[in-house]
Design a protein around this motif. Sequence first.
Motif, mmCIF file in Angstrom:
data_model
loop_
_atom_site.group_PDB
_atom_site.id
_atom_site.type_symbol
_atom_site.label_atom_id
_atom_site.label_comp_id
_atom_site.label_asym_id
_atom_site.label_seq_id
_atom_site.Cartn_x
_atom_site.Cartn_y
_atom_site.Cartn_z
ATOM 1 N N ASN A 6 0.871 -1.169 0.118
ATOM 2 C CA ASN A 6 0.102 0.182 0.010
ATOM 3 C C ASN A 6 0.908 1.301 0.015
ATOM 4 O O ASN A 6 1.843 1.325 0.590
ATOM 5 N N ALA A 7 0.394 2.429 -0.692
ATOM 6 C CA ALA A 7 1.032 3.661 -0.681
ATOM 7 C C ALA A 7 -0.494 4.692 -0.717
ATOM 8 O O ALA A 7 -1.424 4.158 -1.210
ATOM 9 N N THR A 8 -0.082 5.523 -0.043
ATOM 10 C CA THR A 8 -1.115 6.646 -0.018
ATOM 11 C C THR A 8 -0.625 7.923 -0.381
ATOM 12 O O THR A 8 0.708 8.384 -0.401
ATOM 13 N N THR A 9 -1.399 8.814 -0.964
ATOM 14 C CA THR A 9 -1.301 9.965 -1.482
ATOM 15 C C THR A 9 -2.149 11.133 -0.917
ATOM 16 O O THR A 9 -3.256 10.957 -0.836
ATOM 17 N N GLU A 17 -0.908 24.119 -9.591
ATOM 18 C CA GLU A 17 -0.624 25.093 -8.131
ATOM 19 C C GLU A 17 -0.278 24.152 -7.096
ATOM 20 O O GLU A 17 0.300 24.668 -6.113
ATOM 21 N N GLY A 18 -0.929 23.214 -7.053
ATOM 22 C CA GLY A 18 -1.090 22.032 -5.768
ATOM 23 C C GLY A 18 0.242 21.386 -5.794
ATOM 24 O O GLY A 18 1.096 21.515 -6.287
ATOM 25 N N ALA A 19 0.082 20.616 -4.603
ATOM 26 C CA ALA A 19 1.252 19.748 -4.201
ATOM 27 C C ALA A 19 0.765 18.536 -3.278
ATOM 28 O O ALA A 19 -0.470 18.676 -2.734
ATOM 29 N N GLY A 20 1.574 17.403 -3.244
ATOM 30 C CA GLY A 20 1.114 16.499 -2.232
ATOM 31 C C GLY A 20 2.056 15.854 -1.965
ATOM 32 O O GLY A 20 3.455 16.176 -1.925
ATOM 33 N N THR A 21 1.852 14.526 -0.978
ATOM 34 C CA THR A 21 3.021 13.712 -0.471
ATOM 35 C C THR A 21 2.498 12.246 -0.949
ATOM 36 O O THR A 21 1.106 11.932 -0.750
ATOM 37 N N VAL A 22 3.310 11.276 -0.998
ATOM 38 C CA VAL A 22 2.884 9.935 -1.127
ATOM 39 C C VAL A 22 3.839 9.351 -0.077
ATOM 40 O O VAL A 22 4.998 9.516 0.219
ATOM 41 N N THR A 23 3.114 8.432 0.330
ATOM 42 C CA THR A 23 3.571 7.804 1.613
ATOM 43 C C THR A 23 3.718 6.117 1.372
ATOM 44 O O THR A 23 2.541 5.655 0.903
ATOM 45 N N ILE A 29 9.061 3.267 4.805
ATOM 46 C CA ILE A 29 10.319 3.623 4.833
ATOM 47 C C ILE A 29 10.190 5.013 4.295
ATOM 48 O O ILE A 29 11.303 5.937 4.288
ATOM 49 N N GLY A 30 8.893 5.858 4.203
ATOM 50 C CA GLY A 30 9.197 7.121 3.857
ATOM 51 C C GLY A 30 7.955 7.831 3.439
ATOM 52 O O GLY A 30 6.948 7.179 2.777
ATOM 53 N N THR A 31 7.984 9.269 3.232
ATOM 54 C CA THR A 31 6.790 10.016 2.720
ATOM 55 C C THR A 31 7.415 10.934 1.861
ATOM 56 O O THR A 31 8.745 11.458 2.356
ATOM 57 N N THR A 47 9.720 13.486 -5.881
ATOM 58 C CA THR A 47 9.379 12.347 -6.758
ATOM 59 C C THR A 47 8.211 12.432 -7.753
ATOM 60 O O THR A 47 7.560 13.563 -7.764
ATOM 61 N N SER A 48 7.930 11.350 -8.766
ATOM 62 C CA SER A 48 6.849 11.463 -9.599
ATOM 63 C C SER A 48 6.410 10.043 -9.666
ATOM 64 O O SER A 48 7.141 9.300 -9.426
#
Length: 141
Positions: A6-9, A17-23, A29-31, A47-48
């Motif tokens: 699993n990964a979540t964004t 204009e927006g931004a986010g994080t993927v965990t 091991i990281g976000t 990242t992408s």
Amino acid sequence: MATTRNATTHWEGSLFEGAGTVTLESSGIGTYDVSWPARAEEPNGKTSPEELIAAAHSSCFSMALSNGLAKAGTPPQSLDTTAEVTFVPGTGITGVLLRVTGQVEGIDADGFAAAAEDAKKNCPVSQALTGTTITLEAKLA
């Protein structure tokens, strides 16, 4: 036994204009930060989706190739694989280039290339990317 990873964004704002994080939830091991400019222009420490696909593909391919070589009686001493995922804004992912260099005793260049082609065709990530052109460059060290 099946496994699920699993990964979540979390995303805020519009695409441009927006931004986010993927965990990376399963491993913990990281976000990592993601944004449109990091995807379509320069990474600038973010990242992408394409970089994450490249990571998945290079590791899956390496595992498949290692397994195929071992089953053929020529386990590799090492494999170094790079996956380059090309993204064109407005079009999407247009291709993946896999480059692998292997140290494998007891196999010639043609045998290594054939094993690499088989791994490219049969690794689960390649199969998930059906419909995307995947090219391969394979050589012995």
